[in-house]
Design a protein around this motif. Structure first.
Motif, PDB file in Angstrom:
ATOM      1  N   LYS A   1       0.836  -1.211   0.000  1.00 57.70           N
ATOM      2  CA  LYS A   1       0.000   0.000   0.000  1.00 57.70           C
ATOM      3  C   LYS A   1       0.870   1.260   0.000  1.00 57.70           C
ATOM      4  CE  LYS A   1      -3.698  -2.615   0.537  1.00 57.70           C
ATOM      5  NZ  LYS A   1      -4.660  -2.866  -0.529  1.00 57.70           N
ATOM      6  N   THR A   2       1.734   1.385  -0.987  1.00 58.34           N
ATOM      7  CA  THR A   2       2.720   2.462  -1.033  1.00 58.34           C
ATOM      8  C   THR A   2       2.056   3.831  -1.069  1.00 58.34           C
ATOM      9  OG1 THR A   2       4.220   1.007  -2.224  1.00 58.34           O
ATOM     10  CG2 THR A   2       4.705   3.361  -2.291  1.00 58.34           C
ATOM     11  N   VAL A   3       2.398   4.686  -0.106  1.00 59.38           N
ATOM     12  CA  VAL A   3       1.849   6.038  -0.012  1.00 59.38           C
ATOM     13  C   VAL A   3       2.559   6.943  -1.017  1.00 59.38           C
ATOM     14  CG1 VAL A   3       1.595   8.064   1.476  1.00 59.38           C
ATOM     15  CG2 VAL A   3       1.184   5.770   2.396  1.00 59.38           C
ATOM     16  N   VAL A   4       1.779   7.732  -1.793  1.00 59.60           N
ATOM     17  CA  VAL A   4       2.359   8.615  -2.815  1.00 59.60           C
ATOM     18  C   VAL A   4       2.030  10.081  -2.562  1.00 59.60           C
ATOM     19  CG1 VAL A   4       2.392   6.827  -4.590  1.00 59.60           C
ATOM     20  CG2 VAL A   4       0.353   8.264  -4.339  1.00 59.60           C
ATOM     21  N   TRP A   5       1.125  10.367  -1.621  1.00 64.74           N
ATOM     22  CA  TRP A   5       0.781  11.748  -1.265  1.00 64.74           C
ATOM     23  C   TRP A   5       0.211  11.739   0.136  1.00 64.74           C
ATOM     24  CZ3 TRP A   5      -3.736  14.157   0.293  1.00 64.74           C
ATOM     25  CH2 TRP A   5      -3.742  15.557   0.255  1.00 64.74           C
ATOM     26  N   TYR A   6       0.503  12.792   0.906  1.00 64.10           N
ATOM     27  CA  TYR A   6      -0.039  12.862   2.267  1.00 64.10           C
ATOM     28  C   TYR A   6      -0.179  14.323   2.686  1.00 64.10           C
ATOM     29  CZ  TYR A   6       5.056  12.690   2.855  1.00 64.10           C
ATOM     30  OH  TYR A   6       6.408  12.886   2.716  1.00 64.10           O
ATOM     31  N   ALA A   7      -1.100  14.544   3.612  1.00 69.35           N
ATOM     32  CA  ALA A   7      -1.455  15.914   3.974  1.00 69.35           C
ATOM     33  C   ALA A   7      -1.017  16.304   5.379  1.00 69.35           C
ATOM     34  CB  ALA A   7      -2.974  16.106   3.850  1.00 69.35           C
TER      35      ALA A   7
ATOM     36  N   PHE B   1      -2.169  17.083  -6.968  1.00 73.34           N
ATOM     37  CA  PHE B   1      -0.938  17.187  -7.741  1.00 73.34           C
ATOM     38  C   PHE B   1      -0.230  18.527  -7.529  1.00 73.34           C
ATOM     39  CE2 PHE B   1      -1.086  13.939 -11.489  1.00 73.34           C
ATOM     40  CZ  PHE B   1      -1.005  12.914 -10.565  1.00 73.34           C
ATOM     41  N   ASN B   2      -0.953  19.540  -7.068  1.00 76.21           N
ATOM     42  CA  ASN B   2      -0.328  20.846  -6.818  1.00 76.21           C
ATOM     43  C   ASN B   2       0.258  20.964  -5.424  1.00 76.21           C
ATOM     44  OD1 ASN B   2      -0.715  21.865  -9.345  1.00 76.21           O
ATOM     45  ND2 ASN B   2      -2.562  23.026  -8.847  1.00 76.21           N
ATOM     46  N   GLN B   3      -0.018  20.000  -4.562  1.00 75.99           N
ATOM     47  CA  GLN B   3       0.569  19.986  -3.220  1.00 75.99           C
ATOM     48  C   GLN B   3       1.587  18.843  -3.165  1.00 75.99           C
ATOM     49  OE1 GLN B   3      -2.381  19.892  -0.109  1.00 75.99           O
ATOM     50  NE2 GLN B   3      -3.036  21.995  -0.489  1.00 75.99           N
ATOM     51  N   PHE B   4       2.836  19.156  -3.458  1.00 78.04           N
ATOM     52  CA  PHE B   4       3.875  18.140  -3.595  1.00 78.04           C
ATOM     53  C   PHE B   4       4.314  17.627  -2.228  1.00 78.04           C
ATOM     54  CE2 PHE B   4       4.029  20.698  -7.413  1.00 78.04           C
ATOM     55  CZ  PHE B   4       4.201  19.766  -8.418  1.00 78.04           C
ATOM     56  N   THR B   5       4.549  16.322  -2.168  1.00 75.64           N
ATOM     57  CA  THR B   5       5.121  15.725  -0.953  1.00 75.64           C
ATOM     58  C   THR B   5       6.493  15.150  -1.312  1.00 75.64           C
ATOM     59  OG1 THR B   5       3.834  13.700  -1.407  1.00 75.64           O
ATOM     60  CG2 THR B   5       2.909  15.305   0.140  1.00 75.64           C
ATOM     61  N   ASP B   6       6.639  13.829  -1.337  1.00 77.93           N
ATOM     62  CA  ASP B   6       7.944  13.247  -1.663  1.00 77.93           C
ATOM     63  C   ASP B   6       7.919  12.447  -2.964  1.00 77.93           C
ATOM     64  OD1 ASP B   6       6.478  11.052  -0.866  1.00 77.93           O
ATOM     65  OD2 ASP B   6       7.948  10.295   0.561  1.00 77.93           O
ATOM     66  N   THR B   7       6.763  12.438  -3.672  1.00 78.29           N
ATOM     67  CA  THR B   7       6.608  11.549  -4.826  1.00 78.29           C
ATOM     68  C   THR B   7       5.973  12.266  -6.009  1.00 78.29           C
ATOM     69  OG1 THR B   7       6.423   9.582  -3.425  1.00 78.29           O
ATOM     70  CG2 THR B   7       5.517   9.413  -5.631  1.00 78.29           C
ATOM     71  N   LEU B   8       6.499  11.967  -7.205  1.00 77.20           N
ATOM     72  CA  LEU B   8       5.886  12.373  -8.468  1.00 77.20           C
ATOM     73  C   LEU B   8       5.236  11.156  -9.107  1.00 77.20           C
ATOM     74  CD1 LEU B   8       8.644  14.612 -10.123  1.00 77.20           C
ATOM     75  CD2 LEU B   8       6.460  15.396  -9.204  1.00 77.20           C
ATOM     76  N   LEU B   9       4.059  11.372  -9.722  1.00 78.43           N
ATOM     77  CA  LEU B   9       3.341  10.314 -10.423  1.00 78.43           C
ATOM     78  C   LEU B   9       3.243  10.662 -11.903  1.00 78.43           C
ATOM     79  CD1 LEU B   9       0.435   9.646  -7.893  1.00 78.43           C
ATOM     80  CD2 LEU B   9       2.450   8.222  -8.293  1.00 78.43           C
ATOM     81  N   PRO B  10       3.094   9.667 -12.775  1.00 74.32           N
ATOM     82  CA  PRO B  10       2.933   9.944 -14.201  1.00 74.32           C
ATOM     83  C   PRO B  10       1.808  10.946 -14.464  1.00 74.32           C
ATOM     84  CG  PRO B  10       3.308   7.612 -13.874  1.00 74.32           C
ATOM     85  CD  PRO B  10       3.154   8.211 -12.512  1.00 74.32           C
ATOM     86  N   THR B  11       2.063  11.871 -15.401  1.00 72.86           N
ATOM     87  CA  THR B  11       1.231  13.021 -15.814  1.00 72.86           C
ATOM     88  C   THR B  11       1.405  14.217 -14.885  1.00 72.86           C
ATOM     89  OG1 THR B  11      -0.841  12.520 -14.630  1.00 72.86           O
ATOM     90  CG2 THR B  11      -0.503  11.433 -16.778  1.00 72.86           C
TER      91      THR B  11
END
Length: 719
Positions: A73-79, A144-154
């Motif tokens: 369950k890899t986390v790609v964005w968090y608040a 997508f406008n609030q960057f954390t530690d990961t970029l995703l395709p597009t």
């Protein structure tokens, strides 16, 4: 009847709409999630999920987006990385403020600030982007406008934006590394937290090397396209590709680019199919060696103050405290290390030498922070100069130049042919202040007082004293005899006896496998020693003689008595029912085979050092320990490397426990095919020369050095 039928007809009528709402990723205004909800908001394909992700602390949760089809369950964005949500928290989608987070106490914060307009609904897209739109489907906010530690395709990153690493693998607080777009330069930087000051980049992505300077413009854009290509799109239309995915297989794999907590930027892929690899595959990583790439005039470097950075076989940095330093905060590696002693100011050489000594270490470098340089100096004069200097913590001698360094030390790393480091430490038996009276004089004065008191008492009292002393000596003598007898038992030695349940918990159910060998599988674990958590290697012996209880105890007893710098140290064992396990010290550099047959290669100087180290270890096993040990399986896989690439022999003393039908050659030979001596094939007596032959084969093939030189080195013990 109508009262029964009409509600059911209504339910059947609206059921398709509920099904659509659950599968198209749409979230209506008023929808909410709590930490107790098992079902998050899913994208149409089910690839991504939005909701509360439970952390290692089961009572804390992360408002996040994750890959829901990936096992971990890899986390790609968090608040809320800096402030995880406690149990009982809630998320609600509102029309005026968007996503609202509510704590159990009722305190509210907006996750989706700023919102200009009225939210009609939200969508969890199959790209991993959670968006809020108005009734005209116009975008109001997106994750997508609030960057954390990961970029995703597009996803794209424009000037002024940055990725920020987390603090550790399981701690999502803001970390020390950033991928940032500043003034047109795209670079990896360290940040002095808890502030926001960014140090100079240790790697520029716009030039493709770690030593150049940025050459981009403010209108350049970092683009991660749907095919899995990471590239820089320049304002003149040119495209600089940093990492490529596979366009033909783009829809068969998940992709992500993550700035890891240790400062390494990595492009990962993962097959979407349920079969095949269950872990993320590394496609690209920068920098290749972050330990050597990062040198900061200010800041603590990659690992924190007073630590040593070394790159592992996966090109990830591993950080260690050199002796005599310990972690300042075991819960936060990057706070650095502190000395295990308090340094007093002693200027007299004789007094200083009574208090302090040096650890002599090669290949360690701290390239910054010299406060004094002396030349021409040799080892003795360099050590003496540091010994009598109250500020000096380390002296480094390179050639005839002696450089003195004071605390804190930064940018520590392993560097070949850098010189010799002398790390000052306080002797454990020299805790007395040198200004105090000499201990010998105190003892003499005490003896005079004792004799005076003895001679001044009556004969009867002296007789009583002498009798008590004789009885005391007799009791002490009998106690020592009993202790010596007990010491012959394995349990009474320094080895710790573990239960199988303890080792099952220490390895998290034997989760992380380190390697396999003739005697079983080795797993990584964590046990408590001396009040702190220590990494260990746990070997499950699944191929030993099941009825050899006495032999197992005897061999473990012998192994536990061996102490040599070129042998892996045995810390404990398990003898619980049918379970037989051994607990060794953990050496994070892995086996020699990983370097000989992998991508990372050892220098010739390191190879020579390793060859001599193994030879020393074999001589100890053959001639110097109390019971002669013939290893029977010398090969690169059984040679481990410590933090400074010193050779450590493992699996010694176990050959007698191996079932003959379970040896790797499936014959009466104990050992690995290709390394065994001719004696095994001829039914001849096995001597220590069987190990010498295996050693010769091992290093003839792997190191490509002269056979006769190795043979003479071991036979004549010339080191």
């Amino acid at each position: 009847m109508a009262a029964f039928v009409l509600p059911h007809l209504f339910f059947l009528f609206v059921l398709p709409y509920f099904s659509v709402a659950q599968t198209n990723g749409t979230v209506t205004v008023g929808a909410s999630l709590t930490t107790e909800d098992a079902t998050p908001w899913l994208s149409a394909s089910g690839d991504f999920a939005f909701g509360f992700h439970q952390l290692d602390n089961k009572d804390l949760f992360l408002v996040s987006i994750w890959y829901d089809q990936v096992p971990d369950k890899t986390v790609v964005w968090y608040a809320n990385g800096d402030n995880p949500a406690p149990r009982g928290s809630k998320i609600e989608l509102t029309a005026d403020r968007g996503l609202i987070f509510s704590s159990p106490q009722g305190e509210q914060t907006s996750i989706s600030d700023p919102i200009i307009g009225v939210v009609a609904y939200g969508v969890m897209n199959d790209t991993g982007n959670f968006v809020l739109v108005n009734k005209n489907s116009e975008l109001l906010w997106q994750s997508f406008n609030q960057f954390t530690d990961t970029l995703l395709p597009t996803q794209i990153m424009e000037n002024g934006k940055f990725l920020s690493s987390r603090q550790s693998e399981s701690n999502f607080s803001r970390g020390r590394f950033q991928l940032s777009r500043l003034n047109g330069d795209l670079g990896l930087r360290t940040v002095n937290i808890p502030g926001n000051f960014r140090n100079n980049p240790y790697y520029f992505l716009s030039t493709g090397n770690s030593s150049g300077s940025g050459s981009g413009s403010s209108s350049d854009t970092l683009v991660f396209n749907k095919s899995g290509d990471l590239s820089i799109l320049r304002d003149n239309g040119q495209e600089l590709v940093l990492s490529r995915g596979d366009d033909a297989q783009a829809y068969d794999f998940y992709h992500r680019v993550t700035l890891n907590f240790d400062g390494v930027l990595t492009h990962y892929s993962h097959p979407k199919a349920k079969t095949g690899s269950s872990s993320w595959i590394v496609l690209w990583t920068v920098p290749v060696d972050i330990c050597l790439s990062t040198v900061e005039d200010a800041g603590s470097g990659v690992c924190g103050y007073n630590r040593i950075c070394r790159i592992n076989i996966d090109r990830r940095p591993e950080c260690e405290c050199p002796r005599p330093f310990s972690l300042l905060d075991p819960a936060d590696d990057y706070r650095g290390c502190v000395p295990d002693f308090v340094q007093d100011c002693v200027n007299e050489p004789s007094s200083a030498s009574n208090l302090y000594d040096f650890y002599r270490v090669t290949y360690i470098a701290w390239p910054t922070g010299d406060y004094d340089q002396l030349e021409p100096y040799d080892e003795e004069s360099c050590q003496e100069a540091c010994l009598t200097d109250c500020m000096c913590a380390v002296a480094i001698l390179k050639g005839n130049i002696c450089r003195k360094k004071k605390l804190p030390l930064s940018n520590g790393r392993l560097v070949n042919h850098y010189g010799t480091a002398f790390i000052k430490f306080r002797k454990t038996n020299s805790s007395q202040n040198p200004a105090l009276p000499v201990p010998g004089r105190n003892n003499q004065d005490g003896l005079v007082i004792l004799m005076s008191a003895f001679l001044g008492t009556s004969v009867f009292v002296n007789f009583i004293l002498i009798s008590v002393m004789c009885i005391g000596f007799l009791l002490i003598y009998r106690y020592k005899l009993t202790t010596i007898g007990k010491a012959e038992s394995v349990v009474e030695r320094n080895l710790r006896c573990y239960t199988f349940k303890e080792l099952l918990d220490a390895t998290e159910g034997f989760k992380e496998e380190l390697g396999r060998g003739s005697f079983g599988i080795v797993y990584k674990g964590v046990v408590q020693m001396g009040g702190s958590n220590i990494h260990v290697a746990v070997k499950k012996l699944d191929r030993i003689l099941q009825d050899g209880d006495k032999e197992f105890k005897t061999e473990v007893n012998i192994i536990g008595q061996t102490h040599h710098k070129n042998l892996v140290q045995l810390n404990g064992y398990c003898y619980d029912g049918p379970h037989r396990l051994l607990v060794y010290e953990f050496l994070s550099n892995g086996s020699l085979a990983g370097f000989l047959f992998g991508d990372l290669k050892l220098s010739w100087n390191q190879r020579t050092q390793i060859a001599v180290g193994i030879a020393r270890g074999l001589v100890y096993l053959h001639d110097e320990c109390s019971t002669q040990i013939i290893h029977c399986d010398i090969k690169p896989q059984n040679i481990l490397l410590d933090d400074y690439f010193n050779a450590r022999i493992s699996d010694f003393g176990l050959a007698k426990l191996l079932r003959i039908d379970q040896s790797e050659t499936h014959t009466a030979i104990r050992g690995t095919k290709g390394y065994v001596a001719p004696e095994w094939f001829r039914n001849m007596p096995i001597t220590v020369k069987a190990d010498v032959f295996s050693f010769e084969c091992c290093f003839w093939r792997s190191f490509v050095v002269g056979k006769m030189w190795i043979w003479r080195l071991v036979e004549r013990e010339q080191f």
